[in-house]
Motif scaffolding. Sequence first.
Motif, mmCIF file in Angstrom:
data_model
loop_
_atom_site.group_PDB
_atom_site.id
_atom_site.type_symbol
_atom_site.label_atom_id
_atom_site.label_comp_id
_atom_site.label_asym_id
_atom_site.label_seq_id
_atom_site.Cartn_x
_atom_site.Cartn_y
_atom_site.Cartn_z
ATOM 1 N N LYS A 46 18.733 72.123 -31.517
ATOM 2 C CA LYS A 46 20.191 72.200 -31.715
ATOM 3 C C LYS A 46 20.613 71.710 -33.102
ATOM 4 C CE LYS A 46 20.558 73.198 -27.252
ATOM 5 N NZ LYS A 46 19.829 74.383 -26.916
ATOM 6 N N SER A 74 21.787 78.304 -27.103
ATOM 7 C CA SER A 74 21.025 78.924 -26.014
ATOM 8 C C SER A 74 19.833 78.039 -25.649
ATOM 9 C CB SER A 74 20.533 80.310 -26.443
ATOM 10 O OG SER A 74 21.623 81.170 -26.669
ATOM 11 N N HIS A 75 19.253 78.302 -24.485
ATOM 12 C CA HIS A 75 18.081 77.537 -24.044
ATOM 13 C C HIS A 75 16.820 78.284 -24.493
ATOM 14 C CE1 HIS A 75 15.565 74.909 -21.733
ATOM 15 N NE2 HIS A 75 15.069 75.927 -21.049
ATOM 16 N N VAL A 77 12.994 78.910 -25.229
ATOM 17 C CA VAL A 77 11.845 78.428 -24.473
ATOM 18 C C VAL A 77 10.476 78.769 -25.065
ATOM 19 C CG1 VAL A 77 13.076 78.328 -22.278
ATOM 20 C CG2 VAL A 77 11.912 80.437 -22.922
ATOM 21 N N PHE A 101 14.550 83.167 -24.645
ATOM 22 C CA PHE A 101 15.541 82.186 -24.216
ATOM 23 C C PHE A 101 15.943 82.495 -22.784
ATOM 24 C CE2 PHE A 101 17.886 85.689 -26.049
ATOM 25 C CZ PHE A 101 19.017 85.830 -25.268
ATOM 26 N N GLU A 103 19.037 82.238 -19.782
ATOM 27 C CA GLU A 103 20.470 82.122 -19.546
ATOM 28 C C GLU A 103 20.761 82.610 -18.137
ATOM 29 O OE1 GLU A 103 24.051 84.605 -21.250
ATOM 30 O OE2 GLU A 103 23.330 83.173 -22.742
#
Length: 167
Positions: A46, A74-75, A77, A101, A103
């Motif tokens: 982030k 966003s996540h 990964v 990512f 979501e």
Amino acid sequence: MQENSLCPCGSKQVYAQCCQPIHADTKQAIQPVQLMRARYSAHVLKNVDFVIATYHSSCQAALQAEAIAESVDSHWVELDVLDAPTPKNTEEGYVEFKAYFEEDGQRYCLHERSRFIKENKEWRYIDGIMPEENIDPRLNQTIAKTKIGRNDPCLCGSGKKFKKCCG
């Protein structure tokens, strides 16, 4: 992030010896792939300021700070670097990658061939293209004939539903 933790970029190196030095000083990115990996790690961590700072100045990324922050949020990964040839031209280089990512319980893939150019002797991201297999066939139609449902995949190739992306 702890200094002895593995780097988020997937290099299998510890963060302190991989992306952290580049996050502290972008001159440490000797090859475009190093900057690209550091930009991915910045997404995971982030670190919006780093992502903005590593755009080429012609992109005027600071004016897009809100959209960039949303993307970073966003996540993320996984990163898979597909191709990162040593630049033949010392001022321009390319990296093809897939960044994954999650979501809303779904996994998405951003597949891009990114272009990096040197600015003030440092690598900077300038733009990227999505490989042909990711281009939605609806883009070859005229606007009048294109019908996009809210739950259809977005034309931009993000993998998200149209209503959650460009809709």
